[in-house]
Write a protein that holds these residues in place. Sequence first.
Motif, short mmCIF file in Angstrom:
data_model
loop_
_atom_site.label_atom_id
_atom_site.label_comp_id
_atom_site.label_asym_id
_atom_site.label_seq_id
_atom_site.Cartn_x
_atom_site.Cartn_y
_atom_site.Cartn_z
N TYR A 170 34.18 26.76 -58.43
CA TYR A 170 35.25 27.28 -57.58
C TYR A 170 35.21 26.58 -56.23
O TYR A 170 34.17 26.03 -55.81
CB TYR A 170 35.13 28.79 -57.38
N GLY A 171 36.33 26.58 -55.55
CA GLY A 171 36.40 26.06 -54.20
C GLY A 171 37.53 26.76 -53.47
O GLY A 171 38.64 26.86 -53.99
N SER A 172 37.24 27.29 -52.28
CA SER A 172 38.29 27.95 -51.50
C SER A 172 38.34 27.34 -50.10
O SER A 172 37.31 27.05 -49.50
CB SER A 172 38.05 29.46 -51.41
N MET A 173 39.55 27.14 -49.62
CA MET A 173 39.72 26.58 -48.29
C MET A 173 40.77 27.39 -47.54
O MET A 173 41.74 27.87 -48.12
CB MET A 173 40.15 25.12 -48.38
N ASP A 174 40.55 27.56 -46.22
CA ASP A 174 41.52 28.27 -45.41
C ASP A 174 42.46 27.27 -44.75
O ASP A 174 42.38 26.06 -44.98
CB ASP A 174 40.83 29.18 -44.39
N LEU A 175 43.35 27.76 -43.91
CA LEU A 175 44.36 26.90 -43.30
C LEU A 175 43.75 25.85 -42.37
O LEU A 175 44.31 24.76 -42.20
CB LEU A 175 45.37 27.76 -42.54
N LYS A 179 44.06 20.16 -42.62
CA LYS A 179 44.09 18.87 -41.92
C LYS A 179 42.87 18.03 -42.27
O LYS A 179 42.96 16.79 -42.35
CB LYS A 179 44.17 19.10 -40.41
N LEU A 180 41.73 18.68 -42.49
CA LEU A 180 40.53 17.95 -42.89
C LEU A 180 40.73 17.32 -44.27
O LEU A 180 40.29 16.20 -44.52
CB LEU A 180 39.32 18.90 -42.92
N LEU A 181 41.39 18.07 -45.16
CA LEU A 181 41.68 17.54 -46.49
C LEU A 181 42.60 16.33 -46.39
O LEU A 181 42.38 15.30 -47.04
CB LEU A 181 42.34 18.62 -47.35
N GLN A 182 43.62 16.45 -45.55
CA GLN A 182 44.58 15.35 -45.39
C GLN A 182 43.93 14.13 -44.76
O GLN A 182 44.28 12.98 -45.07
CB GLN A 182 45.76 15.82 -44.54
N ASP A 183 42.96 14.35 -43.89
CA ASP A 183 42.26 13.24 -43.24
C ASP A 183 41.56 12.32 -44.24
O ASP A 183 41.37 11.13 -43.98
CB ASP A 183 41.22 13.77 -42.24
N ILE A 184 41.18 12.87 -45.39
CA ILE A 184 40.49 12.07 -46.40
C ILE A 184 41.38 10.94 -46.89
O ILE A 184 40.94 9.80 -47.09
CB ILE A 184 40.05 12.95 -47.60
N VAL A 185 42.66 11.24 -47.08
CA VAL A 185 43.58 10.26 -47.67
C VAL A 185 44.53 9.63 -46.66
O VAL A 185 45.24 8.67 -46.99
CB VAL A 185 44.41 10.91 -48.81
N LYS A 213 48.62 14.87 -41.59
CA LYS A 213 47.96 16.12 -41.20
C LYS A 213 48.84 16.94 -40.26
O LYS A 213 48.59 18.13 -40.06
CB LYS A 213 46.60 15.85 -40.57
N GLU A 214 49.89 16.32 -39.70
CA GLU A 214 50.79 17.06 -38.82
C GLU A 214 51.78 17.92 -39.61
O GLU A 214 52.23 18.96 -39.11
CB GLU A 214 51.58 16.09 -37.92
N ASN A 215 52.15 17.51 -40.82
CA ASN A 215 53.16 18.29 -41.55
C ASN A 215 52.67 18.81 -42.91
O ASN A 215 53.45 19.38 -43.66
CB ASN A 215 54.43 17.46 -41.75
N VAL A 216 51.39 18.63 -43.22
CA VAL A 216 50.89 19.04 -44.53
C VAL A 216 50.99 20.56 -44.72
O VAL A 216 51.35 21.03 -45.81
CB VAL A 216 49.44 18.55 -44.77
N GLU A 217 50.70 21.34 -43.68
CA GLU A 217 50.77 22.79 -43.83
C GLU A 217 52.20 23.24 -44.11
O GLU A 217 52.43 24.11 -44.96
CB GLU A 217 50.24 23.50 -42.59
N LYS A 263 33.21 10.91 -48.30
CA LYS A 263 34.28 11.62 -47.61
C LYS A 263 34.58 12.96 -48.29
O LYS A 263 34.77 13.98 -47.63
CB LYS A 263 35.55 10.77 -47.58
N LEU A 264 34.62 12.94 -49.61
CA LEU A 264 34.89 14.17 -50.36
C LEU A 264 33.78 15.19 -50.15
O LEU A 264 34.04 16.38 -49.97
CB LEU A 264 35.05 13.86 -51.85
N TYR A 265 32.54 14.72 -50.15
CA TYR A 265 31.42 15.64 -49.95
C TYR A 265 31.41 16.19 -48.53
O TYR A 265 31.08 17.36 -48.31
CB TYR A 265 30.09 14.97 -50.25
N GLY A 266 31.81 15.36 -47.56
CA GLY A 266 31.90 15.85 -46.19
C GLY A 266 32.89 17.00 -46.07
O GLY A 266 32.65 17.98 -45.36
#
Length: 330
Positions: A170-175, A179-185, A213-217, A263-266
């Motif tokens: 499982y993996g859960s992420m908040d809002l 942006k951290l997720l988007q920073d990867i790609v 990361k500015e409009n991903v949310e 990057k993914l592990y970070g």
Amino acid sequence: MATMDIMDIIKEQKRKKFAFFLIGLLSVALCIGLVATYHKGKSTKVNKDSDYRHISYHGKSYKYNTSIISILLLGIDKTEKNPETENELGQSDAMGLLVFDRAKKQVKLISIPRDSITSIEKTDFDGESLGWEKDHINLAYAYGTDEKSGCMKAMRAVSKMMMDIPIARYGSMDLDSLKLLQDIVGTLQVKVPNDSLAKVNGMKKGDVVKITKENVETFVRTRDTDKDYSAQDRLARQQAYYEAFYAKIKVMLSDDFESTVAKLYGFVSRIVTNVSYQDIVTFGNMMLEYKYTSDQNYVLPGKNGKDSDYDAYYLDQSSLKDMIVKIYYE
């Protein structure tokens, strides 16, 4: 429409706790007596047909595909920066299963509508179980005592809803994590699947837009809460985003595997998950080799309706079983 306030639900249940306890105690005593009487002199062998590993469906026997690994993905509707929600778990506003099939060398994404009505385990303020009741699937996470237990409750509810299939990770992420997720790609090119954002930012069906990361949310989360069943439109955008994200990660892994894994592990180390560094290496190698296309996207089958004044999604149990057998059994 918004889902009911979780705190109001728990308060009401706590008032009923003592009555539930007495009724439960009497029921358990009665059941023990009945079961003991019924099984006196009877065999207690487990019926293997009731085990998820071996099932009988439409007159045919199936066995579970043990080459499958399922990961429950949860998007939690809270941010640590908001003082009104920092002490609450929140609800799992986005839910999906990422399925790696090592036998067929395929990846599938099963999206779970947040308003799906199914059995979830409810608890009181002290975290004591009040049993399983029908409610919105996105509330299962909110009944946890902390983020990890919330994930476990969501994982058990999804498994129970889907014929008890095992969910390994499982993996859960908040809002705050978006942006951290988007920073990867960096920047993603995503094809807009519908017109649900047309009045918000001009994104129309068929447009290929840049997600940063500015409009991903806005892209993966925004919906018209005054419109019934608007979460369904958002779900389609989330699938489109995942397709683009997966494709970009696959290219990055091919170009520089070790750096991309790092990057993914970070990112993974900053969210709530039981995915390890070695898991990322394993899944990364699978991504390089396995096929994933839009026809591998699924949505739990059902229809929209109402539960009191709230949006609800009622699962088509027959079609759901067909889908589970198709994906998970052989």
